[in-house]
Design a protein around this motif. Structure first.
Motif, PDB file in Angstrom:
ATOM      1  N   ALA A 261       0.821  -1.208   0.000  1.00 27.20           N
ATOM      2  CA  ALA A 261       0.000   0.000   0.000  1.00 27.20           C
ATOM      3  C   ALA A 261       0.856   1.258   0.000  1.00 27.20           C
ATOM      4  O   ALA A 261       0.486   2.274  -0.600  1.00 27.20           O
ATOM      5  N   GLU A 262       2.004   1.213   0.659  1.00 23.06           N
ATOM      6  CA  GLU A 262       2.851   2.395   0.730  1.00 23.06           C
ATOM      7  C   GLU A 262       3.319   2.848  -0.652  1.00 23.06           C
ATOM      8  O   GLU A 262       3.422   4.045  -0.931  1.00 23.06           O
ATOM      9  N   ALA A 263       3.590   1.882  -1.529  1.00 26.89           N
ATOM     10  CA  ALA A 263       4.074   2.222  -2.876  1.00 26.89           C
ATOM     11  C   ALA A 263       2.985   2.858  -3.732  1.00 26.89           C
ATOM     12  O   ALA A 263       3.290   3.471  -4.759  1.00 26.89           O
ATOM     13  N   LEU A 264       1.730   2.711  -3.290  1.00 25.35           N
ATOM     14  CA  LEU A 264       0.618   3.271  -4.062  1.00 25.35           C
ATOM     15  C   LEU A 264       0.268   4.688  -3.625  1.00 25.35           C
ATOM     16  O   LEU A 264      -0.556   5.342  -4.263  1.00 25.35           O
ATOM     17  N   GLN A 265       0.881   5.136  -2.540  1.00 33.82           N
ATOM     18  CA  GLN A 265       0.615   6.485  -2.077  1.00 33.82           C
ATOM     19  C   GLN A 265       1.129   7.500  -3.108  1.00 33.82           C
ATOM     20  O   GLN A 265       2.097   7.274  -3.811  1.00 33.82           O
ATOM     21  N   GLY A 266       0.481   8.625  -3.192  1.00 37.88           N
ATOM     22  CA  GLY A 266       0.909   9.676  -4.101  1.00 37.88           C
ATOM     23  C   GLY A 266       0.328   9.571  -5.492  1.00 37.88           C
ATOM     24  O   GLY A 266       0.636  10.405  -6.348  1.00 37.88           O
ATOM     25  N   LEU A 267      -0.486   8.539  -5.737  1.00 40.46           N
ATOM     26  CA  LEU A 267      -1.113   8.383  -7.054  1.00 40.46           C
ATOM     27  C   LEU A 267      -2.557   8.870  -7.064  1.00 40.46           C
ATOM     28  O   LEU A 267      -3.264   8.691  -8.050  1.00 40.46           O
ATOM     29  N   GLY A 268      -2.982   9.450  -5.962  1.00 37.53           N
ATOM     30  CA  GLY A 268      -4.344   9.978  -5.891  1.00 37.53           C
ATOM     31  C   GLY A 268      -5.406   8.907  -5.771  1.00 37.53           C
ATOM     32  O   GLY A 268      -6.564   9.143  -6.120  1.00 37.53           O
ATOM     33  N   LEU A 269      -5.031   7.733  -5.283  1.00 38.09           N
ATOM     34  CA  LEU A 269      -5.983   6.631  -5.176  1.00 38.09           C
ATOM     35  C   LEU A 269      -6.784   6.724  -3.884  1.00 38.09           C
ATOM     36  O   LEU A 269      -6.287   7.183  -2.849  1.00 38.09           O
ATOM     37  N   GLN A 270      -8.013   6.238  -3.920  1.00 32.12           N
ATOM     38  CA  GLN A 270      -8.842   6.172  -2.739  1.00 32.12           C
ATOM     39  C   GLN A 270      -8.467   4.950  -1.917  1.00 32.12           C
ATOM     40  O   GLN A 270      -7.838   4.005  -2.413  1.00 32.12           O
ATOM     41  N   VAL A 271      -8.865   4.972  -0.653  1.00 25.32           N
ATOM     42  CA  VAL A 271      -8.535   3.856   0.247  1.00 25.32           C
ATOM     43  C   VAL A 271      -9.076   2.541  -0.307  1.00 25.32           C
ATOM     44  O   VAL A 271      -8.386   1.517  -0.299  1.00 25.32           O
ATOM     45  N   ALA A 272     -10.319   2.553  -0.814  1.00 26.09           N
ATOM     46  CA  ALA A 272     -10.921   1.319  -1.339  1.00 26.09           C
ATOM     47  C   ALA A 272     -10.176   0.827  -2.580  1.00 26.09           C
ATOM     48  O   ALA A 272     -10.055  -0.390  -2.795  1.00 26.09           O
ATOM     49  N   GLN A 273      -9.656   1.742  -3.379  1.00 28.99           N
ATOM     50  CA  GLN A 273      -8.907   1.337  -4.575  1.00 28.99           C
ATOM     51  C   GLN A 273      -7.580   0.705  -4.192  1.00 28.99           C
ATOM     52  O   GLN A 273      -7.154  -0.302  -4.778  1.00 28.99           O
ATOM     53  N   ILE A 274      -6.909   1.278  -3.204  1.00 27.97           N
ATOM     54  CA  ILE A 274      -5.648   0.695  -2.734  1.00 27.97           C
ATOM     55  C   ILE A 274      -5.901  -0.692  -2.144  1.00 27.97           C
ATOM     56  O   ILE A 274      -5.149  -1.635  -2.389  1.00 27.97           O
ATOM     57  N   ALA A 275      -7.005  -0.824  -1.405  1.00 28.76           N
ATOM     58  CA  ALA A 275      -7.348  -2.131  -0.826  1.00 28.76           C
ATOM     59  C   ALA A 275      -7.611  -3.162  -1.922  1.00 28.76           C
ATOM     60  O   ALA A 275      -7.208  -4.330  -1.813  1.00 28.76           O
TER      61      ALA A 275
END
Length: 365
Positions: free
Chosen positions: A38-52
């Motif tokens: 999940a940390e690598a996905l930060q900064g891409l403007g993704l929502q919590v549900a999308q990261i999950a």
């Protein structure tokens, strides 16, 4: 396996083409989008549900409709990373990263021209769209449209033999409107059904304007045949202008609401066209490449051989006339004229219009 991962990516709620592309650019391959923390996905403007969702196994995101699509023998996927992804579409601001296909995939990389217009056209508009599509198809162009009622359907029918691409606003496994189910089946024989929407996506109003950017994005240009102010086809034309495509419009009667759209486009810089040759000449180098395949131009003296029918033809206009007006112009009784009009309609020289009126049909351009 890769197709399953692409389908899974398309199933993440709210993850549109821009963020999908950002993921691909960050991680280099679609598989790696699902193999990172999940940390690598930060900064891409993704929502919590999308990261999950990206932390799940791709197979867990697939629906039964996705499974049927993957198992079907007559479906296909064109991915952003495929060498035959349409080059023109690749350069619009928000190209879809995944195209769902049914039919002839090779149509993706052929010279395409879009024909769009009113869902409630006149009989003359329908005949004009079909004639232009047939003539341009015979000249070597693949005709694209949106499988909607009216002008779209006429354009597809005119190009069935030469090849046509129908861009859908639903999933490619659902045909809308349902009355075009047989037309869609015919299109897959020599053409292609295409959608950016995952399987079993039902029609929703917001999907059709997004569909329009693909119709124009695939095409070298867009031809508008009859469109009222506010018509969805004007959205397609505006998108085409923004994408740097050619826009063509067929003028009509100043008294017809369906002429207002094309006339406005012409005032805004669209090319006024009266024949397929007008379009082919504007397409520049492509026209030269297709010249050897172009059919001979029709005679400007196109008219019935029968002397009485020729007399009626000469008395008519391309705007609708009542039988009484035609009879007065050519010196026939209404009884005599009635049989002649019927015969000429069956031969394709004229068309019956609302209100019991008749007008000339344009010859194949």
């Amino acid at each position: 396996m890769t197709d399953r991962i692409w389908l899974a990516l398309s199933r993440i709620p709210g993850l549109g083409p821009v963020r999908q592309r950002a993921l691909l650019e960050r991680f280099g391959a679609v598989e790696r989008c699902f193999q990172t923390g999940a940390e690598a996905l930060q900064g891409l403007g993704l929502q919590v549900a999308q990261i999950a969702a990206l932390q799940k196994e791709p197979a867990d995101l697939l629906t039964p409709a996705d499974q049927r699509w993957l198992e079907s023998a007559d479906t296909d996927l064109c991915r952003w990373t495929d060498v035959d992804y349409p080059p023109l579409l690749r350069h619009i601001p928000d190209p879809p990263l995944l195209l769902y296909l049914r039919g002839q995939r090779a149509r993706l990389n052929q010279a395409i021209l879009a024909i769009v217009g009113s869902r409630s056209p006149t009989a003359t508009g329908m005949a004009t769209a079909e004639a232009f599509a047939r003539s341009l198809g015979e000249a070597g162009l693949t005709i694209s449209s949106g499988l909607a009622l009216g002008i779209d359907a006429a354009a597809h029918r005119g190009a069935l033999d030469s090849g046509t691409v129908a861009v859908l606003g639903t999933g490619a496994d659902l045909i809308y409107p349902r009355s075009h189910l047989q037309l869609a089946r015919s299109i897959t024989t020599h053409g292609l059904l295409l959608s950016e929407q995952p399987p079993h996506t039902a029609p929703r109003s917001g999907l059709f304007p997004r569909r329009n950017r693909i119709i124009s994005g695939l095409s070298l240009g867009v031809l508008v045949v009859e469109a009222a102010e506010g018509s969805g086809s004007l959205i397609t034309a505006r998108l085409a202008m923004e994408q740097g495509r050619e826009v063509f419009a067929i003028p009509g009667s100043i008294h017809s609401p369906l002429s207002r759209g094309p006339h406005r486009l012409i005032r805004d810089g669209a090319k006024l066209v009266e024949s397929a040759a007008d379009i082919l000449s504007e397409l520049g180098p492509l026209y030269g490449a297709l010249q050897s395949h172009r059919p001979a131009a029709p005679s400007t003296e196109w008219q019935p051989e029968d002397p009485t029918q020729a007399k009626v033809w000469a008395a008519m206009d391309f705007d609708p006339l009542a039988p009484e007006q035609i009879a007065k112009r050519c010196g026939l009784t209404l009884t005599e004229l009635s049989a002649i009009l019927l015969d000429m309609e069956l031969q394709g020289y004229l068309v019956a219009c609302p209100g019991g009126r008749f007008c000339r049909l344009l010859p194949a351009p």
